[in-house]
Design an enzyme around this catalytic site. Structure first.
Site, short mmCIF file in Angstrom:
data_model
loop_
_atom_site.label_atom_id
_atom_site.label_comp_id
_atom_site.label_asym_id
_atom_site.label_seq_id
_atom_site.Cartn_x
_atom_site.Cartn_y
_atom_site.Cartn_z
N GLY A 191 -140.32 -4.84 -19.06
CA GLY A 191 -140.51 -6.21 -18.83
C GLY A 191 -141.24 -6.47 -17.51
O GLY A 191 -141.92 -7.52 -17.28
N PHE A 192 -141.33 -5.36 -16.59
CA PHE A 192 -141.95 -5.54 -15.22
C PHE A 192 -143.32 -5.89 -15.20
O PHE A 192 -143.81 -6.67 -14.32
CB PHE A 192 -141.43 -4.43 -14.30
CG PHE A 192 -141.69 -4.46 -12.99
CD1 PHE A 192 -141.11 -5.30 -11.94
CD2 PHE A 192 -142.81 -3.80 -12.30
CE1 PHE A 192 -141.01 -5.63 -10.81
CE2 PHE A 192 -143.17 -4.10 -11.21
CZ PHE A 192 -142.11 -4.94 -10.19
N HIS B 151 -133.17 11.62 -30.80
CA HIS B 151 -133.50 10.56 -29.57
C HIS B 151 -133.59 11.37 -28.25
O HIS B 151 -134.50 11.01 -27.35
CB HIS B 151 -132.11 9.87 -29.30
CG HIS B 151 -132.31 8.28 -28.96
ND1 HIS B 151 -131.56 7.25 -29.18
CD2 HIS B 151 -133.09 8.02 -27.84
CE1 HIS B 151 -131.96 6.26 -28.37
NE2 HIS B 151 -133.12 6.73 -27.59
N TYR C 206 -127.90 2.02 -29.84
CA TYR C 206 -127.96 0.78 -29.57
C TYR C 206 -126.83 -0.19 -29.95
O TYR C 206 -126.51 -0.48 -31.14
CB TYR C 206 -129.45 0.26 -29.76
CG TYR C 206 -130.36 0.86 -29.51
CD1 TYR C 206 -130.54 1.51 -28.14
CD2 TYR C 206 -131.86 0.58 -30.12
CE1 TYR C 206 -131.62 2.58 -28.12
CE2 TYR C 206 -133.04 1.30 -29.61
CZ TYR C 206 -133.01 2.30 -28.56
OH TYR C 206 -134.11 2.92 -28.10
N SER D 92 -141.01 1.22 -24.11
CA SER D 92 -140.93 0.36 -22.88
C SER D 92 -142.27 0.11 -22.50
O SER D 92 -142.69 0.56 -21.14
CB SER D 92 -140.20 0.88 -21.67
OG SER D 92 -138.73 1.32 -22.16
#
Ligand SMILES: NC(=O)c1ccc[n+]([C@@H]2O[C@H](COP(=O)([O-])OP(=O)(O)OC[C@H]3O[C@@H](n4cnc5c(N)ncnc54)[C@H](OP(=O)(O)O)[C@@H]3O)[C@@H](O)[C@H]2O)c1
Length: 332
Positions: A211-212, A127, A55, A206
């Site tokens: 965010g959706f 990851h 990140y 997520s």
């Protein structure tokens, strides 16, 4: 906030904080504001923070380490290794491949310890599974770090049930972190069943559908130039239009319950099992506080079933990742 267990050794707040967006993927970063959000998270009882080497790359670990320095002993900071990173390229494109060779695992752990400014990494995840390195070799190297006191607990991200089982046979795995939300159901079935059976925590990333699912994203025009969501199939104009109709149903159900769509989406993942700890990303304090409130929302079995059907996988338009990133996720 209530706590939950991840594996045998980690006790964390029922809702953690995903820190990726503070330095990566969604554009519009503001370090000073993010530090305030991180401090507010600790104030309201969040003790589980998620970052990764990639990140930024690197700068998110530095930011999280700096902000949480005064609280080091009270919090669990999770980080991840496993990408080949080309520092000449920015953000998403800096990930040029996978690398979970034992020597690389060690290199990243040492560098992450420095960037985080800690003596022990609370939770160290692979990851992405590296098809070129047997998982036993990677987890063997991760287990050596536990023996040396550099890492407290081990995790995997986006691993299949079979890989989780093989890894857990080498060293106890405390958590599997994979995308899971109302509109991404891939872990349901064998993956969640395996975690439940083996006593492994599950960390949905997520959980708000980037965010959706909050209902606040209604057009691709909402994305700035650095926002990688513009490249995700689910956010392409036609797909977004179809998916927005589903989010409207979530908003309607939330408002009937007197909560927000974000809280309903988080309460739904929490209701899927007491071994599940979502890590919604929030750079803004009001979003963080609202999400923390979801830990107190109780859903009936009927409400969970209604949501299961409302956003059933066949109703979602578009893949969750574009082709390259999808190739790094488990095949089904
Ligand atoms: N293992 C992996 O491969 C992987 C992949 C992706 C993400 N992750 C981890 O998972 C974490 C969370 O995932 P994510 O950030 O991709 O997606 P997410 O948690 O589904 O959504 C984050 C987005 O939702 C917005 N938001 C948060 N709460 C809101 C609310 N109550 N109302 C309206 N909007 C709200 C945030 O806005 P603001 O930021 O502006 O507040 C941000 O744009 C990441 O931070 C990262 O640590 C891991």
């Amino acid at each position: 906030m209530q706590t939950r267990k991840l594996g045998k050794d980690l006790t964390v707040s029922a809702i953690g904080l995903g820190c990726m967006g503070m330095s990566h993927a969604y554009g519009g970063q503001d370090e000073a504001a993010s530090i305030k959000t991180l401090h507010r998270a600790v104030d309201i009882g969040v003790n589980f923070f998620d970052t990764a080497e990639v990140y930024g790359p690197f700068v998110n670990e530095e930011l999280v380490g700096k902000a949480l320095k005064p609280y080091r002993d009270q919090v669990v900071i999770a980080t991840k290794f496993g990408f080949r990173i080309d520092t000449a390229r920015a953000q998403q494109s800096a990930m040029t491949g996978l690398d979970s060779r034992p020597e690389h695992v060690r290199e990243v752990a040492e560098a992450s310890l420095k960037r985080l400014g800690v003596e022990v990494i609370g939770l160290f995840y692979q990851h992405r599974v590296d098809p070129d390195v047997p998982i036993e070799e990677t987890v063997g190297a991760m287990a050596d770090l536990v023996k040396e006191g550099k890492v407290k607990a081990l995790g995997l991200s986006e691993a299949s049930a079979d890989i989780v089982r093989r890894a857990h046979a080498v060293h106890p795995i405390s958590a599997l972190q994979s995308e899971y939300s109302l509109w991404t159901r891939d872990p349901e079935g064998d993956v969640l069943d395996t975690c439940r059976e083996l006593g492994i925590g599950f960390v949905p990333f997520s959980p708000l559908g980037r965010g959706f699912l909050t209902g606040k994203i209604t057009s691709t025009a909402d994305f700035g130039a650095q926002d990688f969501r513009a490249n995700l199939p689910r956010f392409e104009a036609d797909n977004m239009k179809a998916n927005l109709a589903l989010v409207k149903l979530v908003e309607d159900m939330a408002s009937e319950k007197g909560i927000t769509a974000a809280q309903l989406a988080l309460a739904w993942v929490l209701a899927k099992g007491d071994f599940i700890v979502p890590i919604p990303g929030a750079r803004k304090i009001p979003n963080l506080e609202q999400n923390a409130g979801a830990a107190d929302v109780v859903l009936t079995m009927e409400e969970v079933a209604k949501l299961d059907d409302m956003l059933a996988p066949e109703k979602i338009a578009g893949a969750r990742y574009a082709a390259q990133a999808l190739a790094w996720t488990p095949k089904r």
